[in-house]
Design a protein around this motif. Structure first.
Motif, PDB file in Angstrom:
ATOM      1  N   VAL A  79       5.162  -4.157  -2.875  1.00 44.61           N
ATOM      2  CA  VAL A  79       4.892  -5.198  -1.876  1.00 44.61           C
ATOM      3  C   VAL A  79       6.077  -5.345  -0.926  1.00 44.61           C
ATOM      4  N   THR A 105       0.406  -1.694  -0.101  1.00 44.59           N
ATOM      5  CA  THR A 105       0.232  -2.819  -1.024  1.00 44.59           C
ATOM      6  C   THR A 105       0.939  -4.043  -0.451  1.00 44.59           C
ATOM      7  N   ASP A 106       0.168  -5.137  -0.251  1.00 40.65           N
ATOM      8  CA  ASP A 106       0.762  -6.311   0.361  1.00 40.65           C
ATOM      9  C   ASP A 106       0.624  -7.590  -0.472  1.00 40.65           C
ATOM     10  N   TRP A 107       0.136  -7.463  -1.702  1.00 41.56           N
ATOM     11  CA  TRP A 107       0.103  -8.619  -2.592  1.00 41.56           C
ATOM     12  C   TRP A 107       0.008  -8.170  -4.039  1.00 41.56           C
ATOM     13  N   LYS A 124      -3.315  -5.993  -7.764  1.00 41.28           N
ATOM     14  CA  LYS A 124      -2.548  -5.868  -6.526  1.00 41.28           C
ATOM     15  C   LYS A 124      -3.497  -5.300  -5.489  1.00 41.28           C
ATOM     16  N   ARG A 164       2.890 -10.366   1.114  1.00 39.95           N
ATOM     17  CA  ARG A 164       3.626  -9.987   2.324  1.00 39.95           C
ATOM     18  C   ARG A 164       2.755 -10.289   3.537  1.00 39.95           C
TER      19      ARG A 164
END
Length: 148
Positions: A16, A23-25, A43, A66
């Motif tokens: 993240v 991948t943002d979470w 994720k 993010r």
């Protein structure tokens, strides 16, 4: 004390944090109602909306998201939010332990701009969160475009 020793947690955190990774979470959940062990539940790459969709009402969890924040088209900054989620169906003892465990989790998910404590999915209004992130970011050179 929360057990955050699962290596997948740290790996997902690094994903993240990496702007080159989609991948943002991530979402951490307890292995059971009575356990203090946290594991990576999920994720994703779908932003705040996908993160919120993954939350469950009977779940106590921690998240890390993010987001890109901009005051104008030239100024885009990456910011992170730390989430403490307590769904409406979470038992009293788990709620009590969560308040103690949050510091252990913050030792792992340690870099973030704002802390979001939520009990209902409606508390995740992306525009409001972006305003909070802009305020936390300090400099705002485009005052006329944002009312804060």
């Amino acid at each position: 004390m929360a057990d955050c020793s699962d290596p997948e947690i740290r790996e997902a955190y690094e994903e993240v944090r990496d702007d080159k990774n989609a991948t943002d979470w991530l979402l951490l959940q307890y292995t059971s109602d009575k356990s203090d062990k946290l594991v990576l539940k999920s994720k994703g790459t779908g932003g705040l909306k996908e993160f919120v969709d993954s939350l469950e009402e009977d779940q106590a969890a921690f998240g890390y998201v993010r987001l890109n924040v901009s005051n104008d088209e030239l100024s885009v900054r990456t910011k992170f939010i730390f989430v403490t989620w307590i769904g409406s169906g979470v038992k009293v003892m788990r709620k009590a332990k969560l308040s103690v465990h949050v510091s252990d989790v913050k030792n792992i998910l340690r870099v973030y701009a704002i802390d979001v404590n939520a009990r209902d999915k409606s508390e995740f209004n992306e525009e409001e969160i972006l305003v909070q992130l802009r305020k936390a970011g300090g400099a705002n050179y485009d005052r006329q475009a944002h009312n804060y």
